[in-house]
Design a protein around this motif. Structure first.
Motif, PDB file in Angstrom:
ATOM      1  N   GLU A 114      15.906   7.770  -6.408  1.00 12.05           N
ATOM      2  CA  GLU A 114      16.062   6.606  -7.272  1.00 12.05           C
ATOM      3  C   GLU A 114      15.543   6.931  -8.664  1.00 12.05           C
ATOM      4  O   GLU A 114      14.560   7.676  -8.811  1.00 12.05           O
ATOM      5  N   PRO A 115      16.165   6.386  -9.709  1.00 10.66           N
ATOM      6  CA  PRO A 115      15.652   6.619 -11.065  1.00 10.66           C
ATOM      7  C   PRO A 115      14.298   5.960 -11.260  1.00 10.66           C
ATOM      8  O   PRO A 115      14.051   4.855 -10.763  1.00 10.66           O
ATOM      9  N   LEU A 116      13.402   6.641 -11.948  1.00 13.44           N
ATOM     10  CA  LEU A 116      12.048   6.115 -12.165  1.00 13.44           C
ATOM     11  C   LEU A 116      11.887   5.464 -13.539  1.00 13.44           C
ATOM     12  O   LEU A 116      10.871   4.807 -13.795  1.00 13.44           O
ATOM     13  N   ASP A 117      12.855   5.655 -14.414  1.00 14.09           N
ATOM     14  CA  ASP A 117      12.952   4.879 -15.664  1.00 14.09           C
ATOM     15  C   ASP A 117      11.658   4.844 -16.473  1.00 14.09           C
ATOM     16  O   ASP A 117      11.241   3.794 -16.958  1.00 14.09           O
ATOM     17  N   GLY A 118      11.007   5.993 -16.598  1.00 17.23           N
ATOM     18  CA  GLY A 118       9.821   6.071 -17.436  1.00 17.23           C
ATOM     19  C   GLY A 118       8.549   5.523 -16.833  1.00 17.23           C
ATOM     20  O   GLY A 118       7.509   5.488 -17.498  1.00 17.23           O
ATOM     21  N   ARG A 119       8.602   5.071 -15.582  1.00 15.85           N
ATOM     22  CA  ARG A 119       7.402   4.522 -14.947  1.00 15.85           C
ATOM     23  C   ARG A 119       6.399   5.635 -14.619  1.00 15.85           C
ATOM     24  O   ARG A 119       6.775   6.756 -14.298  1.00 15.85           O
ATOM     25  N   ALA A 120       5.125   5.268 -14.648  1.00 15.88           N
ATOM     26  CA  ALA A 120       4.092   6.185 -14.153  1.00 15.88           C
ATOM     27  C   ALA A 120       4.216   6.301 -12.642  1.00 15.88           C
ATOM     28  O   ALA A 120       4.682   5.365 -11.968  1.00 15.88           O
ATOM     29  N   VAL A 121       3.807   7.442 -12.105  1.00 10.57           N
ATOM     30  CA  VAL A 121       3.890   7.694 -10.669  1.00 10.57           C
ATOM     31  C   VAL A 121       2.534   8.189 -10.174  1.00 10.57           C
ATOM     32  O   VAL A 121       1.893   9.036 -10.819  1.00 10.57           O
ATOM     33  N   LEU A 122       2.118   7.664  -9.025  1.00 10.89           N
ATOM     34  CA  LEU A 122       0.903   8.136  -8.347  1.00 10.89           C
ATOM     35  C   LEU A 122       1.325   8.749  -7.022  1.00 10.89           C
ATOM     36  O   LEU A 122       1.786   8.038  -6.119  1.00 10.89           O
ATOM     37  N   LEU A 123       1.200  10.073  -6.911  1.00 10.91           N
ATOM     38  CA  LEU A 123       1.538  10.774  -5.677  1.00 10.91           C
ATOM     39  C   LEU A 123       0.349  10.763  -4.733  1.00 10.91           C
ATOM     40  O   LEU A 123      -0.794  10.924  -5.155  1.00 10.91           O
ATOM     41  N   ILE A 124       0.629  10.594  -3.438  1.00  6.03           N
ATOM     42  CA  ILE A 124      -0.424  10.520  -2.430  1.00  6.03           C
ATOM     43  C   ILE A 124      -0.203  11.607  -1.388  1.00  6.03           C
ATOM     44  O   ILE A 124       0.908  11.780  -0.885  1.00  6.03           O
ATOM     45  N   ASP A 125      -1.278  12.340  -1.056  1.00  6.70           N
ATOM     46  CA  ASP A 125      -1.226  13.317   0.029  1.00  6.70           C
ATOM     47  C   ASP A 125      -2.572  13.329   0.735  1.00  6.70           C
ATOM     48  O   ASP A 125      -3.571  12.824   0.206  1.00  6.70           O
ATOM     49  N   ASP A 126      -2.590  13.900   1.941  1.00  3.29           N
ATOM     50  CA  ASP A 126      -3.852  13.943   2.694  1.00  3.29           C
ATOM     51  C   ASP A 126      -4.717  15.111   2.255  1.00  3.29           C
ATOM     52  O   ASP A 126      -5.901  14.936   1.962  1.00  3.29           O
TER      53      ASP A 126
END
Length: 249
Positions: free
Chosen positions: A199-211
């Motif tokens: 999906e397009p993220l359109d300039g939004r900030a992203v917080l990636l989560i991993d263990d």
């Protein structure tokens, strides 16, 4: 602060613990303060080194004055990374209980530790930020029956009041092999083009989560895929960060 199970502790500090307090998940002592006793919580949250890489959260060795051995020369696509604790004793016991023993109740403890560190060291996130979990390989998903990163992402997103996007990343079929036996450079090579954001993220900030963050190759590849999908700044929050002594290959 000495742990009464592993070091000397004066008797008067142990007297008065409520008899009905539940046992600490790590040491088994009665814990009036929640799932972890104050000694284990202190052991998890204390900084291992004063010097820590802001991009990948690696606790740097004393001689790493010029560059982080995992980030290299600007080869890391994350703006910042925060870890709940370092992946060594006693924190590794929590990860093992969650991922291997399938004790899903441990997710609440891990998420709280992650959020506590994010509030201390992470940047402010706006309401449009998207929380994205690192997808599990198919074999791991069949073996465990759940994606650890997705479980943590749901809890973190809920506490931060953000949208959790758990099904927007596709993993390339050729990546459906374990990475744990590969070295740093081999992991980076293997993870190139591993992810596609649907999906397009359109300039939004992203917080990636991993263990667990070991070398950063997986998160780096996913961050690059997010940028291709139009993301703004990309950050990462992980439960545990493997220390330098375990990733120097």
């Amino acid at each position: 602060m000495a742990h009464p199970q592993f070091g000397r502790e004066s008797l008067h500090r142990l007297v008065g613990l409520p008899l009905l307090a539940r046992p600490c998940m790590l040491c088994g002592l009665r814990s009036p303060s929640g799932a972890l006793c104050r000694w284990c919580r202190h052991a998890l949250l204390r900084p291992v080194h004063d010097l820590r890489c802001p991009r990948c959260a690696l606790a740097l060795p004393p001689l790493a004055l010029l560059a982080c051995p995992d980030c290299g020369a600007g080869q890391f696509s994350l703006q910042a990374t925060v870890a709940g604790f370092d992946y060594e004793h006693p924190g590794d016991m929590l990860i093992h209980a969650f991922k291997i023993s399938r004790r899903l109740e441990v997710a609440a403890v891990l998420a709280e530790l992650m959020l506590q560190q994010w509030r201390r060291y992470g940047p402010a996130l706006d309401d449009g930020c998207r929380v994205i979990a690192v997808p599990s390989q198919r074999d791991a998903l069949r073996r465990r029956g759940f994606n650890p990163a997705a479980v943590l992402a749901q809890r973190v997103a809920r506490r931060l009041g953000l949208a959790a996007c758990l099904h927007v990343v596709a993993l390339s079929p050729r990546q459906d092999v374990a990475q744990k036996f590969l070295g740093r450079q081999a992991r980076r090579q293997a993870m190139r083009g591993a992810f596609q954001v649907l999906e397009p993220l359109d300039g939004r900030a992203v917080l990636l989560i991993d263990d667990v963050l070991t070398t950063g190759a997986t998160l780096d590849a996913l961050a690059r895929a997010c940028r291709v999908a139009g993301a703004g700044p990309v950050y990462a929050l992980v439960a545990a960060r493997a220390p330098w002594k375990s990733t120097r290959f």
